[in-house]
Design a protein around this motif. Structure first.
Motif, short mmCIF file in Angstrom:
data_model
loop_
_atom_site.label_atom_id
_atom_site.label_comp_id
_atom_site.label_asym_id
_atom_site.label_seq_id
_atom_site.Cartn_x
_atom_site.Cartn_y
_atom_site.Cartn_z
N ASP A 1 85.66 -28.08 -29.46
CA ASP A 1 86.41 -28.86 -28.83
C ASP A 1 85.77 -30.16 -28.59
OD1 ASP A 1 88.29 -26.95 -28.45
OD2 ASP A 1 87.67 -26.10 -26.62
N GLU A 2 84.52 -30.28 -28.51
CA GLU A 2 83.96 -31.64 -28.22
C GLU A 2 84.07 -32.55 -29.49
OE1 GLU A 2 82.59 -28.63 -27.84
OE2 GLU A 2 82.47 -28.52 -25.75
N GLN A 3 84.22 -32.04 -30.79
CA GLN A 3 84.61 -32.92 -31.74
C GLN A 3 85.76 -33.77 -31.93
OE1 GLN A 3 83.35 -29.32 -34.34
NE2 GLN A 3 83.12 -31.13 -35.62
N PHE A 4 86.75 -33.30 -30.85
CA PHE A 4 88.23 -34.08 -30.91
C PHE A 4 88.07 -35.08 -29.86
CE2 PHE A 4 89.03 -30.00 -32.89
CZ PHE A 4 89.68 -29.94 -33.70
N ILE A 5 88.76 -36.15 -30.37
CA ILE A 5 89.23 -37.20 -29.14
C ILE A 5 90.43 -36.62 -28.58
CG2 ILE A 5 89.91 -39.49 -28.69
CD1 ILE A 5 88.86 -40.17 -31.58
N ARG A 6 90.14 -36.60 -26.97
CA ARG A 6 91.28 -35.98 -26.19
C ARG A 6 91.90 -36.85 -25.45
NH1 ARG A 6 90.43 -30.61 -22.50
NH2 ARG A 6 92.53 -30.49 -21.74
N GLU A 7 91.25 -37.69 -24.52
CA GLU A 7 91.61 -38.49 -23.46
C GLU A 7 92.23 -37.72 -22.67
OE1 GLU A 7 93.74 -41.65 -25.25
OE2 GLU A 7 91.76 -42.58 -26.12
N LYS A 8 93.77 -37.81 -22.25
CA LYS A 8 94.28 -36.99 -21.23
C LYS A 8 95.45 -36.23 -21.96
CE LYS A 8 93.52 -40.15 -17.36
NZ LYS A 8 94.27 -41.24 -16.37
N ILE A 9 95.35 -36.11 -23.25
CA ILE A 9 96.43 -35.46 -23.88
C ILE A 9 96.02 -33.71 -23.97
CG2 ILE A 9 97.64 -34.97 -26.14
CD1 ILE A 9 98.24 -37.58 -24.60
N PRO A 10 96.96 -32.99 -23.70
CA PRO A 10 96.70 -31.61 -23.52
C PRO A 10 96.12 -30.88 -24.96
CG PRO A 10 98.86 -31.88 -22.66
CD PRO A 10 98.22 -33.24 -23.13
N MET A 11 95.16 -29.91 -24.97
CA MET A 11 94.85 -29.55 -26.30
C MET A 11 94.78 -27.94 -26.45
SD MET A 11 90.93 -30.54 -28.05
CE MET A 11 90.18 -29.65 -26.85
N THR A 12 95.11 -27.38 -27.45
CA THR A 12 94.79 -26.06 -27.52
C THR A 12 93.16 -25.82 -27.89
OG1 THR A 12 97.07 -25.78 -28.67
CG2 THR A 12 95.45 -24.15 -29.04
N LYS A 13 92.53 -25.14 -26.92
CA LYS A 13 91.08 -24.62 -27.14
C LYS A 13 90.72 -24.06 -28.14
CE LYS A 13 90.81 -27.06 -23.04
NZ LYS A 13 90.45 -26.46 -21.95
N ALA A 14 89.50 -23.93 -28.27
CA ALA A 14 88.83 -23.49 -29.59
C ALA A 14 89.30 -21.81 -29.65
CB ALA A 14 87.40 -23.42 -29.42
N CYS A 15 88.86 -21.10 -28.57
CA CYS A 15 89.33 -19.65 -28.56
C CYS A 15 90.82 -19.51 -29.05
CB CYS A 15 88.84 -18.72 -27.35
SG CYS A 15 87.20 -18.93 -26.94
N GLY B 1 104.49 -29.64 -31.70
CA GLY B 1 103.64 -29.95 -30.41
C GLY B 1 102.44 -30.22 -30.56
N GLY B 2 101.88 -31.35 -31.46
CA GLY B 2 100.62 -31.36 -31.67
C GLY B 2 99.80 -31.76 -30.77
N GLY B 3 100.00 -32.41 -29.72
CA GLY B 3 99.20 -32.67 -28.77
C GLY B 3 98.03 -33.52 -29.18
N THR B 4 96.71 -33.10 -29.26
CA THR B 4 95.79 -33.79 -29.80
C THR B 4 95.36 -33.50 -31.44
OG1 THR B 4 93.88 -32.23 -29.57
CG2 THR B 4 94.20 -33.71 -27.90
N GLY B 5 96.33 -32.79 -32.07
CA GLY B 5 96.16 -32.40 -33.34
C GLY B 5 95.01 -31.45 -33.74
N SER B 6 94.59 -30.79 -32.67
CA SER B 6 93.62 -29.72 -32.98
C SER B 6 93.93 -28.71 -33.78
CB SER B 6 93.01 -29.23 -31.58
OG SER B 6 93.88 -28.32 -30.86
N VAL B 7 95.03 -27.79 -33.75
CA VAL B 7 95.60 -27.00 -34.51
C VAL B 7 95.70 -27.32 -35.99
CG1 VAL B 7 97.24 -25.20 -34.90
CG2 VAL B 7 96.33 -25.68 -32.34
N ALA B 8 96.35 -28.40 -36.04
CA ALA B 8 96.64 -29.19 -37.35
C ALA B 8 95.60 -29.49 -38.18
CB ALA B 8 97.63 -30.14 -37.59
N ILE B 9 94.40 -30.09 -37.52
CA ILE B 9 93.16 -30.50 -38.15
C ILE B 9 92.43 -29.24 -38.45
CG2 ILE B 9 91.13 -31.67 -37.71
CD1 ILE B 9 93.06 -33.95 -36.03
N GLU B 10 92.23 -28.42 -37.43
CA GLU B 10 91.41 -27.10 -37.51
C GLU B 10 91.92 -26.41 -39.01
OE1 GLU B 10 88.13 -25.38 -36.79
OE2 GLU B 10 89.23 -25.47 -34.97
N ALA B 11 93.30 -26.41 -39.27
CA ALA B 11 93.68 -25.67 -40.38
C ALA B 11 93.61 -26.50 -41.52
CB ALA B 11 95.57 -25.62 -39.97
N ALA B 12 93.73 -27.72 -41.41
CA ALA B 12 93.79 -28.55 -42.73
C ALA B 12 92.19 -28.68 -43.41
CB ALA B 12 94.14 -30.22 -42.41
N GLY B 13 91.56 -28.41 -42.35
CA GLY B 13 89.92 -28.54 -42.75
C GLY B 13 89.68 -27.19 -43.45
#
Length: 510
Positions: free
Chosen positions: A329-343, A364-376
């Motif tokens: 989670d710490e690798q993402f820029i988050r600011e105040k946008i909701p994020m789907t957490k790692a687990c 409902g991308g939020g920070t993009g954490s799911v999309a970015i995790e998948a794309a990687g």
């Protein structure tokens, strides 16, 4: 002279042959192969016993000759026309027509790169098809020989070639392709279309010498331990990203290009991805103006050159690919946008069952954490994240850039508004629907069956919406899980438990 002639009627026995050889001190026997009826075996056995050398004059080779249509063309310069006296005759001729077609890989283009098989196939064909550039090379290869008298037809698409075959009905045809027929060639598609046209079509495929094998030979390199790619005709940003990822993790990558611009784009992408590599460009291989240039990434960024270009890219320190390339989670820029957490993110991706080349929508991308995790996970995944809030969409773009990904597309807008114009996905993650869950699922269902869904929920109202959607459709592979995560946080000298909101994960195939 008469004293050199023994006039006797054969065939003769072995003993008589031996007696003649001994009496006349014969040391060499010159004979035709007369077979058993001509006494040939007895001659050979007698010669062997007498120590006589045998010289056999063989029968002339049987020549295949030429077809009637080809003979007509040789004499008149025109093709014979099929009889069209009656509809029955025409149908009969069509049903019996089974041409021999050779798909010929011409290699890099120069005469020195054409195989003997390829030369023979082109020489023996009644008609030769191919792109204008290749036909000019064919003319150059054969000079003023018989090839110049043939019908060289500048057509390379099956839909253009087949009507000509139907009308002209040549017995033998050749279709020429650049490079090797087995390496990013149009020969595969051509074979499929020709067989769809006529199942009894006699098709032969001849390989050519590819620029990859030629460049490897020029450099004294092997390509058995290399990654082979092509950007020729498919050089999108995602394709360049796939190449950069392969260079990052492999010592040698060979690639075919569309032109000089590809060299510059590759160099810029490698610099952006912080990959140290050397580029070797082979230009116009096999031609008189052939050149090979060794380039740093800086030099490659300003590369100029005309003609056909192939590259070998060497990375002396490739990265070992992670077996579980998960992100914290710490690798993402988050600011105040909701994020789907790692687990939750990792479990959701497991439920999606992602496969190479999948089209994946993150709604409902939020920070993009799911999309970015998948794309990687794989550069061949085609990931689109949909986010209705402008500030969140901007944040996703920052995170995509942060991770250097080329296979993520950010679509700004409400999912129910943008989905109708989008193609059918293979799998969908819904982390936020803005209260439009039923409408979103309905729009996706209209695109076809077999879509894999994963939907997360933290509120009872959202859970109820998901259950109603699942009841409304004939879903398969249903699975529901509630995950509760408690982190350990340090407060002063103490380590305290800090519980996070429980999250429900629903997965199913629709």
């Amino acid at each position: 002279r008469p004293d050199h002639i023994i006039a006797m009627h054969g065939p003769f026995t072995k003993e008589l042959n031996e007696a003649v050889m001994e009496q006349y001190e014969i040391r060499h026997l010159i004979t035709k192969d007369g077979g058993v009826s001509g006494g040939f075996p007895e001659k050979i056995e007698a010669a062997r016993n007498a120590g006589v050398s045998v010289h056999v004059i063989t029968r002339p080779a049987v020549e295949e000759g030429v077809s009637v249509s080809k003979a007509c063309r040789i004499v008149t310069g025109k093709f014979t026309e099929a009889k069209t006296e009656t509809k029955t005759d025409k149908a009969s001729l069509h049903s019996s027509y089974s041409p021999r077609i050779t798909l010929v890989g011409t290699g890099m283009g120069a005469a020195t790169g054409l195989t003997v098989e390829a030369i023979n196939a082109i020489e023996n064909a009644d008609m030769v098809f191919g792109a204008e550039r290749l036909l000019q090379s064919v003319k150059g290869i054969f000079g003023q020989s018989d090839i110049c008298d043939k019908n060289l037809i500048a057509k390379y698409r099956a839909e253009d070639i087949i009507p000509i075959l139907e009308e002209q009905r040549p017995d033998i045809a050749a279709i020429v392709f650049s490079g090797d027929t087995g390496f990013y060639s149009g020969a595969k598609g051509m074979e499929q279309k020709l067989k769809a046209w006529r199942q009894d079509c006699n098709i032969r495929i001849l390989p050519g010498i590819s620029s990859v094998s030629c460049l490897a030979a020029r450099l004294g390199e092997t390509y058995e331990d290399a990654v082979l790619l092509s950007l020729h005709g498919k050089n999108s940003a995602q394709d360049i990203g796939v190449l950069a990822d392969q260079v990052r993790c492999n010592g040698k990558v060979f690639v075919l290009l569309s032109g000089a611009e590809d060299v510059r784009r590759i160099a810029e992408k490698l610099k952006e991805a912080d990959v140290e590599a050397k580029i070797i460009a082979g230009m116009n291989l096999s031609y008189e103006n052939e050149s090979i240039r060794h380039l740093s990434l800086k030099e490659a960024s300003g590369f100029e050159g005309e003609g056909v270009i192939s590259l070998m890219i060497r990375n002396s320190d490739p990265v070992r690919r992670e077996l579980l390339p998960v992100k914290n989670d710490e690798q993402f820029i988050r600011e105040k946008i909701p994020m789907t957490k790692a687990c939750i993110r990792h479990e959701s991706l497991i439920r999606l069952g992602l496969r190479q080349g999948d089209i994946f929508y993150d709604i409902g991308g939020g920070t993009g954490s799911v999309a970015i995790e998948a794309a990687g996970l794989d550069p061949d995944l085609q990931v689109t994240t949909i986010e209705r809030k402008a500030e969140a969409a901007d944040l996703i773009r920052e995170n995509v850039k942060r991770f250097g990904l080329s296979n993520v597309t950010v679509v700004e807008g409400a999912a129910e508004s943008v989905l109708p114009a989008m193609k059918k996905p293979d799998c969908v993650f819904i982390g936020g629907s803005g209260g439009k869950l039923s409408e979103i699922v309905s729009l996706l269902r209209e695109k076809g069956e077999g879509i894999r869904f994963v939907i997360t929920a933290v509120s009872l109202e959202t859970i109820e919406q998901i259950r109603k959607v699942m009841e409304a459709y004939g879903i398969e592979n249903e699975k529901e899980t509630m995950i509760s995560v408690t982190q350990v946080a340090k407060t002063g000298e103490y380590h305290m438990l800090k519980a996070e909101n429980p999250v429900w994960i629903f997965s199913f195939t629709l």
